[in-house]
Design a protein around this motif. Structure first.
Motif, PDB file in Angstrom:
ATOM      1  N   TRP A  76       0.874  -1.165   0.000  1.00  0.00           N
ATOM      2  CA  TRP A  76       0.000   0.000   0.000  1.00  0.00           C
ATOM      3  C   TRP A  76       0.917   1.222   0.000  1.00  0.00           C
ATOM      4  O   TRP A  76       1.369   1.677   1.057  1.00  0.00           O
ATOM      5  CB  TRP A  76      -0.906   0.019   1.235  1.00  0.00           C
ATOM      6  N   PRO A  77       1.218   1.770  -1.171  1.00  0.00           N
ATOM      7  CA  PRO A  77       2.161   2.898  -1.248  1.00  0.00           C
ATOM      8  C   PRO A  77       1.686   4.099  -0.431  1.00  0.00           C
ATOM      9  O   PRO A  77       0.476   4.284  -0.212  1.00  0.00           O
ATOM     10  CB  PRO A  77       2.195   3.239  -2.740  1.00  0.00           C
ATOM     11  N   ALA A  78       2.647   4.910  -0.014  1.00  0.00           N
ATOM     12  CA  ALA A  78       2.322   6.143   0.699  1.00  0.00           C
ATOM     13  C   ALA A  78       1.319   6.931  -0.129  1.00  0.00           C
ATOM     14  O   ALA A  78       1.448   7.051  -1.342  1.00  0.00           O
ATOM     15  CB  ALA A  78       3.590   6.963   0.927  1.00  0.00           C
ATOM     16  N   GLY A  79       0.306   7.439   0.540  1.00  0.00           N
ATOM     17  CA  GLY A  79      -0.745   8.192  -0.134  1.00  0.00           C
ATOM     18  C   GLY A  79      -1.981   7.376  -0.446  1.00  0.00           C
ATOM     19  O   GLY A  79      -3.010   7.940  -0.838  1.00  0.00           O
ATOM     20  N   PRO A 134       3.950   4.632  -5.925  1.00  0.00           N
ATOM     21  CA  PRO A 134       5.131   3.852  -5.542  1.00  0.00           C
ATOM     22  C   PRO A 134       6.437   4.629  -5.717  1.00  0.00           C
ATOM     23  O   PRO A 134       7.380   4.432  -4.957  1.00  0.00           O
ATOM     24  CB  PRO A 134       5.095   2.647  -6.493  1.00  0.00           C
ATOM     25  N   ARG A 135       6.491   5.540  -6.686  1.00  0.00           N
ATOM     26  CA  ARG A 135       7.719   6.340  -6.886  1.00  0.00           C
ATOM     27  C   ARG A 135       7.965   7.270  -5.709  1.00  0.00           C
ATOM     28  O   ARG A 135       9.101   7.467  -5.285  1.00  0.00           O
ATOM     29  CB  ARG A 135       7.642   7.119  -8.197  1.00  0.00           C
ATOM     30  N   GLU A 136       6.892   7.849  -5.180  1.00  0.00           N
ATOM     31  CA  GLU A 136       7.023   8.714  -4.005  1.00  0.00           C
ATOM     32  C   GLU A 136       7.450   7.891  -2.791  1.00  0.00           C
ATOM     33  O   GLU A 136       8.281   8.315  -1.993  1.00  0.00           O
ATOM     34  CB  GLU A 136       5.708   9.449  -3.728  1.00  0.00           C
ATOM     35  N   SER A 137       6.880   6.705  -2.670  1.00  0.00           N
ATOM     36  CA  SER A 137       7.277   5.822  -1.562  1.00  0.00           C
ATOM     37  C   SER A 137       8.761   5.498  -1.661  1.00  0.00           C
ATOM     38  O   SER A 137       9.496   5.550  -0.665  1.00  0.00           O
ATOM     39  CB  SER A 137       6.456   4.528  -1.604  1.00  0.00           C
ATOM     40  N   TRP A 138       9.221   5.160  -2.860  1.00  0.00           N
ATOM     41  CA  TRP A 138      10.638   4.838  -3.079  1.00  0.00           C
ATOM     42  C   TRP A 138      11.515   6.034  -2.709  1.00  0.00           C
ATOM     43  O   TRP A 138      12.536   5.885  -2.047  1.00  0.00           O
ATOM     44  CB  TRP A 138      10.865   4.436  -4.546  1.00  0.00           C
ATOM     45  N   ARG A 139      11.101   7.233  -3.121  1.00  0.00           N
ATOM     46  CA  ARG A 139      11.877   8.447  -2.855  1.00  0.00           C
ATOM     47  C   ARG A 139      12.067   8.654  -1.347  1.00  0.00           C
ATOM     48  O   ARG A 139      13.143   9.012  -0.893  1.00  0.00           O
ATOM     49  CB  ARG A 139      11.181   9.656  -3.471  1.00  0.00           C
ATOM     50  N   VAL A 140      11.030   8.395  -0.578  1.00  0.00           N
ATOM     51  CA  VAL A 140      11.105   8.570   0.877  1.00  0.00           C
ATOM     52  C   VAL A 140      11.898   7.430   1.523  1.00  0.00           C
ATOM     53  O   VAL A 140      12.708   7.657   2.430  1.00  0.00           O
ATOM     54  CB  VAL A 140       9.684   8.650   1.488  1.00  0.00           C
ATOM     55  N   LEU A 141      11.700   6.210   1.044  1.00  0.00           N
ATOM     56  CA  LEU A 141      12.331   5.041   1.669  1.00  0.00           C
ATOM     57  C   LEU A 141      13.822   4.898   1.343  1.00  0.00           C
ATOM     58  O   LEU A 141      14.598   4.470   2.203  1.00  0.00           O
ATOM     59  CB  LEU A 141      11.599   3.761   1.252  1.00  0.00           C
TER      60      LEU A 141
END
Length: 158
Positions: A76-79, A134-141
């Protein structure tokens, strides 16, 4: 020497370095409706003290019309926004946690311990209203990849 070793073991245990990740569960299929295990957390739990009332995104944890939720961001990606069908409450995934990595469990934010304890552990039905990025999640993680639970999520996102 024994006290020194014991001291390092204690420090490792307190910081989570020696913790094992939860057993891996095969990911659920992405669908508009899902049945999941739902737990609850609050900002006053010991493992959340250093973050206070802030989510992994750095935003305030929310309880109200829209609520904060923690999950494995590879599932469940961020957002991601969802409704818990049994209560009608809306949640947005803005947090993650060690015990959620590699699992099909969502942790619902509650503003105090009594509400957290009253929730307990339940199986609930979710209606996914919006999938996060998922790209935003990757950027944060990615900058946090040295942590085992984050590395596990990143591996699943590839």
């Amino acid at each position: 020497m024994g006290r020194l070793v014991l001291g390092f073991c204690l420090i490792g245990w307190l910081t989570g370095c020696g913790r094992s990740l939860p057993p891996f569960e095969p990911p659920m299929q992405r669908a508009p409706f899902q049945q999941v295990r739902a737990t609850a957390y609050t900002h006053s739990e010991r493992d959340h003290w250093k973050y206070g009332r802030r989510s992994a995104l750095g935003t305030p944890l929310r309880a109200g019309e829209m609520n904060s939720a923690a999950a494995d961001w590879s599932r469940w990606p961020a957002g991601t926004v969802f409704r818990v069908m049994e209560t009608g409450q809306l949640y947005q995934v803005d947090d993650y946690g060690w015990a959620l990595s590699g699992t099909n469990t969502i942790d619902l934010y509650k503003p105090d311990r009594s509400q957290m304890n009253a929730w307990g552990v339940r199986r609930v039905n979710l209606q996914i209203l919006h999938w996060g990025d998922p790209r935003e999640s990757w950027r944060v993680l990615y900058p946090r990849r040295e942590h085992k639970h984050v590395a596990r999520m990143l591996k699943q996102m590839r």
